[in-house]
Design a protein around this motif. Structure first.
Motif, short mmCIF file in Angstrom:
data_model
loop_
_atom_site.label_atom_id
_atom_site.label_comp_id
_atom_site.label_asym_id
_atom_site.label_seq_id
_atom_site.Cartn_x
_atom_site.Cartn_y
_atom_site.Cartn_z
N ASN A 1 0.82 -1.20 0.00
CA ASN A 1 0.00 0.00 0.00
C ASN A 1 0.86 1.26 0.00
O ASN A 1 1.87 1.34 0.71
CB ASN A 1 -0.89 0.04 1.25
N ILE A 2 0.42 2.24 -0.79
CA ILE A 2 1.02 3.58 -0.74
C ILE A 2 0.12 4.45 0.13
O ILE A 2 -1.10 4.48 -0.05
CB ILE A 2 1.12 4.21 -2.14
N ILE A 3 0.74 5.15 1.09
CA ILE A 3 0.01 6.10 1.93
C ILE A 3 0.38 7.51 1.47
O ILE A 3 1.55 7.83 1.27
CB ILE A 3 0.39 5.94 3.42
N GLY A 4 -0.62 8.36 1.29
CA GLY A 4 -0.37 9.75 0.87
C GLY A 4 -1.66 10.51 0.68
O GLY A 4 -2.74 9.99 0.96
N ARG A 5 -1.54 11.72 0.18
CA ARG A 5 -2.74 12.54 -0.01
C ARG A 5 -3.26 12.51 -1.45
O ARG A 5 -4.34 13.02 -1.72
CB ARG A 5 -2.48 13.99 0.41
N ALA A 6 -2.50 11.93 -2.39
CA ALA A 6 -2.92 11.88 -3.79
C ALA A 6 -4.14 10.97 -3.95
O ALA A 6 -4.34 10.03 -3.17
CB ALA A 6 -1.77 11.40 -4.67
N SER B 1 2.84 10.98 -2.21
CA SER B 1 3.20 9.58 -1.94
C SER B 1 4.14 9.63 -0.74
O SER B 1 5.35 9.82 -0.89
CB SER B 1 3.89 8.95 -3.16
N HIS B 2 3.58 9.46 0.42
CA HIS B 2 4.31 9.72 1.65
C HIS B 2 5.12 8.51 2.13
O HIS B 2 6.29 8.63 2.50
CB HIS B 2 3.33 10.14 2.75
N ALA B 3 4.48 7.32 2.13
CA ALA B 3 5.14 6.14 2.70
C ALA B 3 4.56 4.86 2.13
O ALA B 3 3.51 4.87 1.46
CB ALA B 3 4.98 6.15 4.23
N LEU B 4 5.26 3.76 2.39
CA LEU B 4 4.80 2.42 2.00
C LEU B 4 4.45 1.63 3.25
O LEU B 4 5.17 1.68 4.26
CB LEU B 4 5.90 1.67 1.24
N LEU B 5 3.35 0.89 3.16
CA LEU B 5 2.96 -0.04 4.22
C LEU B 5 2.78 -1.40 3.55
O LEU B 5 1.89 -1.56 2.71
CB LEU B 5 1.66 0.41 4.89
N TRP C 1 4.10 -6.42 9.50
CA TRP C 1 4.02 -5.25 8.63
C TRP C 1 5.36 -4.53 8.55
O TRP C 1 6.09 -4.46 9.54
CB TRP C 1 2.95 -4.28 9.13
N MET C 2 5.64 -4.01 7.37
CA MET C 2 6.86 -3.25 7.14
C MET C 2 6.47 -1.84 6.68
O MET C 2 5.51 -1.67 5.93
CB MET C 2 7.71 -3.93 6.06
N LEU D 1 10.07 -2.53 10.80
CA LEU D 1 8.96 -3.39 11.20
C LEU D 1 8.08 -2.63 12.17
O LEU D 1 8.58 -1.99 13.11
CB LEU D 1 9.48 -4.66 11.88
N ILE D 2 6.78 -2.65 11.93
CA ILE D 2 5.85 -2.01 12.86
C ILE D 2 4.80 -3.03 13.28
O ILE D 2 4.64 -4.08 12.63
CB ILE D 2 5.18 -0.76 12.24
N HIS D 3 4.10 -2.71 14.36
CA HIS D 3 3.15 -3.66 14.93
C HIS D 3 1.80 -2.99 15.15
O HIS D 3 1.72 -1.75 15.30
CB HIS D 3 3.70 -4.20 16.26
#
Length: 578
Positions: free
Chosen positions: A73-78, A93-97, A105-106, A130-132
């Motif tokens: 997933n791409i996280i952003g405002r677009a 395109s702010h970040a990748l999840l 999750w990375m 790595l996030i949880h």
């Protein structure tokens, strides 16, 4: 086999009127069976609604709860991103999840303007973390939280998948294809008599046996969706009939090529289950592809104006066909890789090498197939339409140079659209004019397998095979074969909705592009809507390397099939798709 063959020949010789009435009636039966097989398979593939599962949620403070329906997933405002956070402090395109195969999750910041924090710790751009579930994410000024789905939602996901249109049962299709194959054998005997041998006919019953074994084995292993394979089995039946009619001595070789292609298909489906493993093998595939192209350049023999054939122990192979498989795998990429420009540049360099090698060989038909696939894959990777336009412009300039320095290619363009003129009709236009004339004689239902005359023209069962099928099998079946390949392309696009990874979606679209462009060049070249380029029709044309590649390429489409229990390219875990 010989006894049955001789008995049928004796019966026909003693009852000549039978052959006439059998061919007349069976042509209608062929059309009805073909329409049933293909309409059932096509509608099942295109009408299936795959519901994306919810893998988690991204809670935005003072905002929406965003369901996570993809692994990448791409996280952003677009507007084009997967998880939209419409705030001015969030980059387009702010970040990748990204969800890993083990369920964790990375997260990666994409060099955003205002940066990202997780639990108060500032992230280093372009580095993976790595996030949880429960972690607090700060995207610029937006406060977010990653959350898992509840047990009840897991049940709802499973219920939604159960409500989706299930793959149709393979047994009615198997019976219909088997009847089609049995009638094909009888029609070849009626149409060719002693010109065909029992050995050539044996290839079709062996295909029937292989088809039944394949479905029963993988059905027992839990797979339920066989529409893609049934389309391929049907098309391979027509291909074997074309070979038996035009070159009976080559039919068993064609069947062996099918077996190798089916084995490659199964192997690739199993291998593609593991995405990290698939990613690791791409440098090896690139190296092997380069060696194959260099080997072809060094030892290739001239055939039909191109040195794209290599003879090994009496067998002729086309290395460029095998390079197609590697080209797709190398070009596809995960969402993380799409934001690494070096990967796109490496793919562009590899593509340029392949196109250059094909140009030196004089195989400009295959070069066009590679180029079209490069455009599609590059656009899916970058989303940059302007870059595609510039690439097309550069290709046009190179094309003009080719016409200037390759007289053989230029002569094909000179004849294009003028094959019926006196200067070309018996020279450069000979193949196309005969193809159109004989195909017109076949009408809607065809003359019957083995009764055609186009087989006397060079390359009839390869480059001109669309006309060959139209003459012997009829325009209706010829059009149905084209619809089969169009269906595969549409299915690859539909699979993007619930795809596990952009890698599988891009690979499926790349494979479909190769098949569609190859089919277009074959058909349009044979009927003078495009210069004759000398490429084959997938699954249909005589040629072992082409048939193997067609079956192997089907694995990329199979790997993108996300219907429940539909694909052997998806690993099973706990009795359901993982």
């Amino acid at each position: 086999m010989n006894s049955i063959f001789n008995s049928i020949l004796t019966f026909i010789s003693e009852n000549p009127i039978f052959a006439k009435y059998f061919t007349t009636s069976v042509r209608w039966i062929f059309v009805i069976l073909a329409a049933y097989i293909l309409i059932q398979s096509i509608t099942s593939l295109l009408l299936s609604r795959v519901t994306p599962e919810v893998w988690g949620y991204l809670y935005v403070e003072d905002g929406d709860s965003l369901p996570i329906t993809h692994w990448e997933n791409i996280i952003g405002r677009a507007n084009s991103v997967d998880l939209q956070v419409p705030m001015g402090t969030v980059s387009k395109s702010h970040a990748l999840l990204i969800r890993r195969p083990d369920g964790r999750w990375m997260f990666k910041d994409l060099n955003s303007k205002n940066g990202t924090q997780i639990n108060g710790v500032q992230l280093i751009p372009a580095k993976k973390y790595l996030i949880h579930p429960g972690d607090h994410i700060r995207l610029g000024g937006a406060k977010c939280t990653l959350a898992t789905i509840s047990v009840e939602e897991e049940r709802n996901n499973e219920m939604m998948r159960d409500m989706d249109r299930k793959p149709i049962s393979p047994w009615p299709l198997l019976i219909a294809v088997t009847v089609f194959q049995a009638l094909t054998v009888l029609q070849l005997i009626v149409g060719m008599g002693t010109e065909i041998t029992p050995g050539a006919l044996l290839a079709i019953p062996l295909l029937t046996l292989t088809m039944w074994i394949y479905v029963m084995v993988f059905r027992a292993l839990g797979s339920k969706g066989f529409e893609l394979e049934m389309i391929a089995f049907f098309m391979t039946t027509i291909g074997l009939a074309v070979t038996a009619s035009s070159a009976p001595e080559e039919t068993m070789k064609q069947f062996i090529a099918f077996l190798i292609g089916l084995a490659l298909f199964i192997f690739m489906c199993v291998f593609l289950r593991d995405l990290p493993r698939t990613q690791k093998i791409r440098p090896i595939l690139a190296g092997l592809s380069i060696l194959l192209m260099l080997f072809n350049l060094a030892f290739g023999t001239l055939k039909y104006g191109a040195t794209n054939w290599v003879s090994i122990g009496g067998l002729s192979v086309q290395p460029s066909e095998l390079v197609k498989l590697a080209f797709i795998c190398i070009g596809a990429g995960t969402l993380e890789e799409l934001f690494q420009k070096k990967n796109l540049y490496l793919f562009a360099a590899f593509s340029l090498f392949c196109l250059g090698g094909l140009a030196v060989m004089g195989d400009f038909g295959t070069a066009l197939i590679f180029f079209a696939s490069y455009l599609v894959i590059s656009f899916l990777r970058s989303g940059d339409f302007s870059r595609m336009v510039l690439t097309l412009g550069g290709a046009g300039i190179l094309g003009m140079m080719v016409l200037r320095f390759k007289p053989y290619i230029a002569s094909r363009f000179d004849a294009w659209g003028h094959v019926w003129e006196a200067a070309f009709i018996n020279d450069l236009g000979f193949q196309q004019t005969r193809t159109m004339s004989y195909a017109a004689g076949g009408g809607l239902l065809g003359l019957g397998a083995g009764n055609g005359s186009l087989k006397t023209v060079g390359a009839a069962n390869t480059d001109l095979v669309f006309g060959y099928v139209t003459e012997e099998w009829g325009l209706i079946i010829a059009i149905l074969l084209v619809l089969c390949l169009i269906t595969l392309s549409l299915f690859s696009v539909n699979s993007i909705i619930a795809g596990r990874s952009t890698f599988y979606s891009i690979a499926a679209c790349g494979a479909a592009t190769m098949m569609i462009v190859q089919t277009m060049l074959n058909i349009f070249g044979a009927v003078d809507l495009f210069p004759l380029t000398g490429v084959t029709f997938p699954f249909i044309s005589t040629g072992g390397t082409s048939l193997m590649c067609s079956w192997a390429m089907l694995a990329y489409l199979k790997a993108s099939d996300m219907r429940k229990d539909a694909s052997l390219a998806i690993r099973k875990k706990g009795g359901s798709d993982a």
